[in-house]
Design an enzyme around this catalytic site. Sequence first.
Site, PDB file in Angstrom:
ATOM      1  N   CYS A  22       0.922  -1.210  -0.020  1.00 12.09           N
ATOM      2  CA  CYS A  22       0.079   0.094  -0.020  1.00 12.09           C
ATOM      3  C   CYS A  22       0.803   1.195  -0.184  1.00 12.09           C
ATOM      4  CB  CYS A  22      -0.992  -0.055   0.978  1.00 12.09           C
ATOM      5  SG  CYS A  22      -2.142   1.293   1.256  1.00 12.09           S
ATOM      6  N   ASP A  62      -9.369  -3.727  -6.721  1.00 15.16           N
ATOM      7  CA  ASP A  62      -8.942  -2.705  -5.853  1.00 15.16           C
ATOM      8  C   ASP A  62      -9.681  -1.772  -6.142  1.00 15.16           C
ATOM      9  OD1 ASP A  62      -7.453  -1.099  -4.508  1.00 15.16           O
ATOM     10  OD2 ASP A  62      -5.539  -2.127  -4.762  1.00 15.16           O
ATOM     11  N   HIS A  96      -7.966  -4.931  -2.294  1.00 10.58           N
ATOM     12  CA  HIS A  96      -6.765  -4.169  -1.761  1.00 10.58           C
ATOM     13  C   HIS A  96      -6.442  -4.658  -0.307  1.00 10.58           C
ATOM     14  CE1 HIS A  96      -4.071  -0.506  -1.810  1.00 10.58           C
ATOM     15  NE2 HIS A  96      -4.099  -0.610  -0.337  1.00 10.58           N
TER      16      HIS A  96
END
Length: 245
Positions: A132, A179, A212
């Site tokens: 991330c 995502d 994600h």
Amino acid sequence: MANEAYPCPCDIGHRLEYGGLGREVQVEHIKAYVTKSPVDAGKAVIVIQDIFGWQLPNTRYIADMISGNGYTTIVPDFFVGQEPWDPSGDWSIFPEWLKTRNAQKIDREISAILKYLKQQCHAQKIGIVGFCWGGTAVHHLMMKYSEFRAGVSVYGIVKDSEDIYNLKNPTLFIFAENDVVIPLKDVSLLTQKLKEHCKVEYQIKTFSGQTHGFVHRKREDCSPADKPYIDEARRNLIEWLNKYM
């Protein structure tokens, strides 16, 4: 890119109950979690946190997994004492929070960590892995530091700029098909830029049906349908490091 109404909808997912195999150390002005490899092979990997900080057990679990494959690993506090993002916080203030935690302005910390790994851990080959926020940092660092032998960027936000392709050493990019932070058009942009201009080895993998955070924030047994993708992504991560380090 993430939308303005929900600028980085990162769900902390399943927070692992995990104590860790390593220890916390002080490296100049930075706290860090270090796990020594069971085999002294002169190889080390910097594991870069997501927005939930260096103490997230899930990130330490991945660091220990990497360490078990022959690497000394270190998870530094790249927020340098600033609070990590609270998953129950007000996402409308997230952009302001992020301004003081720029993933592309960590050179002072990287310099200190590299010195520590070389002098204290006798590392001769060093790689980086990030998730991330950390994935964005990895992309940036792989374009700046030639001493990183290999990099793995796991769902790092893709910056729409002309220099996203100028990698110095082999880099693996892992993305998730569903995502909401990183739309597939951004992955396509990165793919196009690298194909046209990149002069080193790279690979982009997008995992079907995943979201994600799937690589490090899901329990392996959370869903029978997800487990093969989680296992494959983690295996790909290790294989990439092994191949180029």
